[in-house]
Write a protein that holds these residues in place. Structure first.
Motif, short mmCIF file in Angstrom:
data_model
loop_
_atom_site.label_atom_id
_atom_site.label_comp_id
_atom_site.label_asym_id
_atom_site.label_seq_id
_atom_site.Cartn_x
_atom_site.Cartn_y
_atom_site.Cartn_z
N ASP A 198 -5.44 -14.20 7.59
CA ASP A 198 -4.63 -14.08 6.36
C ASP A 198 -4.69 -12.66 5.80
O ASP A 198 -3.67 -12.13 5.35
N PHE A 199 -5.86 -12.04 5.83
CA PHE A 199 -5.98 -10.66 5.36
C PHE A 199 -5.07 -9.75 6.17
O PHE A 199 -4.35 -8.91 5.63
N LEU A 200 -5.10 -9.90 7.49
CA LEU A 200 -4.28 -9.05 8.36
C LEU A 200 -2.78 -9.29 8.12
O LEU A 200 -1.99 -8.34 8.06
N LYS A 201 -2.40 -10.55 7.96
CA LYS A 201 -0.99 -10.87 7.69
C LYS A 201 -0.55 -10.31 6.34
O LYS A 201 0.55 -9.78 6.20
N GLN A 202 -1.41 -10.42 5.34
CA GLN A 202 -1.10 -9.84 4.04
C GLN A 202 -0.97 -8.32 4.14
O GLN A 202 -0.12 -7.71 3.49
N THR A 203 -1.81 -7.72 4.97
CA THR A 203 -1.78 -6.27 5.14
C THR A 203 -0.45 -5.82 5.73
O THR A 203 0.16 -4.86 5.25
N THR A 204 0.04 -6.51 6.77
CA THR A 204 1.32 -6.10 7.35
C THR A 204 2.46 -6.32 6.37
O THR A 204 3.41 -5.53 6.31
N ALA A 205 2.39 -7.37 5.56
CA ALA A 205 3.43 -7.59 4.54
C ALA A 205 3.41 -6.48 3.50
O ALA A 205 4.47 -5.98 3.08
N ILE A 206 2.22 -6.06 3.08
CA ILE A 206 2.08 -4.96 2.11
C ILE A 206 2.61 -3.67 2.71
O ILE A 206 3.32 -2.91 2.05
N MET A 207 2.26 -3.40 3.97
CA MET A 207 2.75 -2.20 4.63
C MET A 207 4.27 -2.17 4.67
O MET A 207 4.89 -1.14 4.36
N ALA A 208 4.86 -3.27 5.08
CA ALA A 208 6.33 -3.34 5.18
C ALA A 208 6.97 -3.06 3.82
O ALA A 208 7.93 -2.29 3.73
N LYS A 209 6.42 -3.65 2.79
CA LYS A 209 7.00 -3.47 1.46
C LYS A 209 6.84 -2.04 0.96
O LYS A 209 7.80 -1.42 0.50
N THR A 210 5.63 -1.50 1.04
CA THR A 210 5.40 -0.17 0.48
C THR A 210 6.09 0.93 1.29
O THR A 210 6.54 1.93 0.73
N LEU A 211 6.21 0.73 2.62
CA LEU A 211 6.84 1.74 3.47
C LEU A 211 8.35 1.53 3.64
O LEU A 211 9.05 2.41 4.13
N GLY A 212 8.83 0.34 3.25
CA GLY A 212 10.25 0.06 3.44
C GLY A 212 10.62 -0.06 4.92
O GLY A 212 11.70 0.33 5.34
N LYS A 213 9.71 -0.63 5.70
CA LYS A 213 9.91 -0.80 7.14
C LYS A 213 9.91 -2.29 7.48
O LYS A 213 9.32 -3.09 6.75
N PRO A 214 10.51 -2.67 8.60
CA PRO A 214 10.47 -4.09 9.00
C PRO A 214 9.04 -4.53 9.30
O PRO A 214 8.31 -3.82 10.01
N GLU A 215 8.65 -5.68 8.78
CA GLU A 215 7.31 -6.18 9.06
C GLU A 215 7.11 -6.43 10.55
O GLU A 215 5.99 -6.34 11.06
N SER A 216 8.18 -6.69 11.26
CA SER A 216 8.09 -6.96 12.70
C SER A 216 7.55 -5.75 13.47
O SER A 216 7.09 -5.89 14.60
N TYR A 217 7.59 -4.56 12.89
CA TYR A 217 7.05 -3.35 13.52
C TYR A 217 5.65 -2.99 13.03
O TYR A 217 5.03 -2.08 13.57
N CYS A 218 5.15 -3.66 11.99
CA CYS A 218 3.88 -3.28 11.37
C CYS A 218 2.68 -3.89 12.10
O CYS A 218 2.70 -5.06 12.48
N VAL A 219 1.65 -3.07 12.27
CA VAL A 219 0.40 -3.49 12.92
C VAL A 219 -0.76 -3.20 11.98
O VAL A 219 -0.84 -2.10 11.41
N ALA A 220 -1.66 -4.17 11.83
CA ALA A 220 -2.87 -3.97 11.05
C ALA A 220 -4.07 -4.37 11.91
O ALA A 220 -4.04 -5.42 12.56
N ALA A 221 -5.09 -3.53 11.92
CA ALA A 221 -6.29 -3.80 12.68
C ALA A 221 -7.51 -3.43 11.85
O ALA A 221 -7.51 -2.42 11.15
N VAL A 222 -8.54 -4.26 11.96
CA VAL A 222 -9.81 -3.96 11.31
C VAL A 222 -10.89 -3.97 12.38
O VAL A 222 -11.03 -4.94 13.13
N ILE A 223 -11.61 -2.88 12.45
CA ILE A 223 -12.74 -2.76 13.36
C ILE A 223 -13.99 -2.91 12.49
O ILE A 223 -14.38 -1.99 11.78
N ALA A 224 -14.56 -4.11 12.51
CA ALA A 224 -15.66 -4.46 11.62
C ALA A 224 -17.02 -4.27 12.30
O ALA A 224 -17.09 -3.91 13.48
N ASP A 225 -18.07 -4.50 11.54
CA ASP A 225 -19.45 -4.45 12.04
C ASP A 225 -19.84 -3.08 12.58
O ASP A 225 -20.69 -2.99 13.47
N GLN A 226 -19.25 -2.03 12.05
CA GLN A 226 -19.57 -0.68 12.53
C GLN A 226 -20.81 -0.14 11.81
O GLN A 226 -20.91 -0.27 10.59
#
Length: 121
Positions: free
Chosen positions: A18-46
């Protein structure tokens, strides 16, 4: 083409789909780009130290072709910092975000580059 990557010391189990999906939705909205092109990745436990402390922290990169700049980045930063602090518990003062405005010729997709997709030769 917009890509957001967050490297953090928070545990992997705190990063939900859900966090990742919300992130791509936020990216699409703030950047004015299609969400279908947005990628969000979290590299945790570093293993990570910020300012001498191992409290929750991170570094992130937001890459986009266009829609980045002095004023735009302030808007993008505001929504991304709110989202990350609220959902992952990383305080604003323990996270850097680097904004990268990529040249279309330097971003590949579907066997070509965005330069060609956008009509370049």
């Amino acid at each position: 083409m917009p890509h957001f990557t967050l490297e953090t010391n928070i545990p992997r189990n705190k990063v939900t789909v859900d966090f990742l999906k919300q992130t791509t939705a936020i990216m699409a909205k703030t950047l004015g780009k299609p969400e279908s092109y947005c990628v969000a990745a979290v590299i945790a436990d570093q293993p990570m130290v910020f300012g001498g402390s191992t409290d929750p922290c991170g570094t992130a990169t937001l890459m986009s072709i266009g829609k980045l700049g002095v004023e735009e980045n302030k808007k993008h930063a505001a929504v991304l910092y709110d989202h990350i602090e609220k959902n992952l518990g990383i305080p604003r003062n323990r996270l850097y975000i680097t904004f990268v405005d990529a040249d279309p010729a330097n971003v590949g997709y579907n066997g070509t580059t965005f330069h060609q997709i956008f009509g370049g030769k």
